[in-house]
Design an enzyme around this catalytic site. Structure first.
Site, PDB file in Angstrom:
ATOM      1  N   LYS A 141       4.179 -23.153 -13.782  1.00 58.55           N
ATOM      2  CA  LYS A 141       5.464 -23.081 -14.492  1.00 58.55           C
ATOM      3  C   LYS A 141       5.980 -21.638 -14.597  1.00 58.55           C
ATOM      4  O   LYS A 141       5.230 -20.690 -14.334  1.00 58.55           O
ATOM      5  CB  LYS A 141       5.283 -23.723 -15.870  1.00 58.55           C
ATOM      6  N   TYR A 192      11.940 -34.555 -14.891  1.00 59.92           N
ATOM      7  CA  TYR A 192      11.470 -34.898 -16.239  1.00 59.92           C
ATOM      8  C   TYR A 192      12.276 -36.031 -16.873  1.00 59.92           C
ATOM      9  O   TYR A 192      12.279 -36.170 -18.094  1.00 59.92           O
ATOM     10  CB  TYR A 192      11.496 -33.657 -17.137  1.00 59.92           C
ATOM     11  N   ASN A 217       3.198 -24.064 -21.321  1.00 61.91           N
ATOM     12  CA  ASN A 217       1.781 -24.418 -21.175  1.00 61.91           C
ATOM     13  C   ASN A 217       1.266 -24.222 -19.743  1.00 61.91           C
ATOM     14  O   ASN A 217       0.319 -24.865 -19.322  1.00 61.91           O
ATOM     15  CB  ASN A 217       1.543 -25.840 -21.683  1.00 61.91           C
ATOM     16  N   HIS A 263       1.810 -27.880 -14.682  1.00 62.59           N
ATOM     17  CA  HIS A 263       2.077 -29.323 -14.692  1.00 62.59           C
ATOM     18  C   HIS A 263       1.063 -30.016 -13.781  1.00 62.59           C
ATOM     19  O   HIS A 263       0.668 -29.456 -12.766  1.00 62.59           O
ATOM     20  CB  HIS A 263       3.490 -29.611 -14.147  1.00 62.59           C
ATOM     21  N   GLU A 279       6.072 -37.592  -7.338  1.00 66.15           N
ATOM     22  CA  GLU A 279       6.258 -36.157  -7.538  1.00 66.15           C
ATOM     23  C   GLU A 279       5.969 -35.369  -6.260  1.00 66.15           C
ATOM     24  O   GLU A 279       6.657 -34.377  -5.978  1.00 66.15           O
ATOM     25  CB  GLU A 279       5.365 -35.674  -8.690  1.00 66.15           C
TER      26      GLU A 279
HETATM   27  N1  UDP Z   1       6.719 -30.549 -23.979  1.00 62.30           N
HETATM   28  C1  UDP Z   1       7.348 -29.860 -25.015  1.00 62.30           C
HETATM   29  N2  UDP Z   1       7.227 -30.353 -26.293  1.00 62.30           N
HETATM   30  C2  UDP Z   1       6.507 -31.480 -26.579  1.00 62.30           C
HETATM   31  C3  UDP Z   1       5.895 -32.174 -25.528  1.00 62.30           C
HETATM   32  C4  UDP Z   1       6.010 -31.676 -24.244  1.00 62.30           C
HETATM   33  O1  UDP Z   1       8.005 -28.867 -24.793  1.00 62.30           O
HETATM   34  O2  UDP Z   1       6.435 -31.859 -27.766  1.00 62.30           O
HETATM   35  C5  UDP Z   1       6.860 -30.054 -22.593  1.00 62.30           C
HETATM   36  C6  UDP Z   1       5.585 -29.403 -22.036  1.00 62.30           C
HETATM   37  O3  UDP Z   1       5.972 -28.330 -21.181  1.00 62.30           O
HETATM   38  C7  UDP Z   1       4.971 -30.552 -21.261  1.00 62.30           C
HETATM   39  C8  UDP Z   1       6.211 -31.245 -20.693  1.00 62.30           C
HETATM   40  O4  UDP Z   1       7.161 -31.152 -21.748  1.00 62.30           O
HETATM   41  O5  UDP Z   1       4.075 -30.105 -20.268  1.00 62.30           O
HETATM   42  C9  UDP Z   1       6.021 -32.697 -20.327  1.00 62.30           C
HETATM   43  O6  UDP Z   1       5.501 -33.386 -21.448  1.00 62.30           O
HETATM   44  P1  UDP Z   1       4.316 -34.421 -21.307  1.00 62.30           P
HETATM   45  O7  UDP Z   1       4.200 -35.161 -22.600  1.00 62.30           O
HETATM   46  O8  UDP Z   1       4.499 -35.230 -20.064  1.00 62.30           O
HETATM   47  O9  UDP Z   1       3.018 -33.471 -21.194  1.00 62.30           O
HETATM   48  P2  UDP Z   1       2.054 -33.178 -19.964  1.00 62.30           P
HETATM   49  O10 UDP Z   1       1.966 -34.428 -19.141  1.00 62.30           O
HETATM   50  O11 UDP Z   1       2.657 -32.025 -19.206  1.00 62.30           O
HETATM   51  O12 UDP Z   1       0.747 -32.797 -20.581  1.00 62.30           O
HETATM   52 MG    MG Z   2       3.422 -35.658 -18.362  1.00 61.57          MG
END
Ligand code: UDP
Ligand code: MG
Length: 138
Positions: free
Chosen positions: A10, A50, A113, A116, A127
């Site tokens: 990211k 997303y 974080n 991805h 994807e």
């Molecule tokens: N994210 C965020 N706030 C939240 C949850 C997710 O900003 O409360 C962002 C974070 O960058 C995350 C992405 O949205 O990686 C996609 O969310 P997901 O729940 O799919 O998490 P992941 O699969 O990446 O662990």
């Molecule tokens: Mg996810």
């Protein structure tokens, strides 16, 4: 079973110069890089990527973050790649991710974080196809 998954380093990983360290970790974990490309996502691309989160409160800020600078997209191959990558990445919130996980080591918070990873075989297929054509994949 050998599987392929998609990872994105990211914008925070690019701006903090952690791409080399994250890729080194992925290689140490046994992932083969089958394709790699740097992209600066358009707003439309980030929105589509997303789309599953479009009704969540974090959707707009997430799109903003993911378009704030270039990212690296990589196709990775390994035994049980999808599940294994999720394990090595750690929990979504970098502040709560377990010690030794990529998100704990290189991320900052629940949004920034570092990385991805596809979360299911169906999503991995979608994807990977979003960023790579079959001819790009080694
Ligand atoms: N994210 C965020 N706030 C939240 C949850 C997710 O900003 O409360 C962002 C974070 O960058 C995350 C992405 O949205 O990686 C996609 O969310 P997901 O729940 O799919 O998490 P992941 O699969 O990446 O662990
Ligand atoms: Mg996810």
């Amino acid at each position: 079973m050998k599987q392929r998954t998609l990872t994105i380093l990211k914008p925070d990983t690019v701006t903090r110069h952690n791409c080399g360290a994250v890729i080194a970790r992925l290689e140490q974990e046994g992932f083969e890089i089958r394709a790699a490309r740097m992209v600066w996502l358009s707003k439309e691309q980030a929105e589509v990527f997303y789309a599953v989160h479009k009704d969540k409160p974090f959707y707009r800020p997430l799109v903003e973050f993911m378009t704030s600078g270039p990212v690296w997209v990589l196709a990775l191959e390994r035994e049980d790649a999808i599940e294994y990558l999720r394990k090595v990445m750690g929990a979504t919130d970098s502040a709560k991710a377990a010690p030794g996980t990529i998100r704990q080591q290189f991320g900052t918070n629940i949004e920034r974080n570092a990385i991805h990873g596809s979360d299911s075989p169906d999503n991995a297929r979608t994807e990977l196809a979003f960023f790579f054509s079959t001819s790009d994949l080694a």
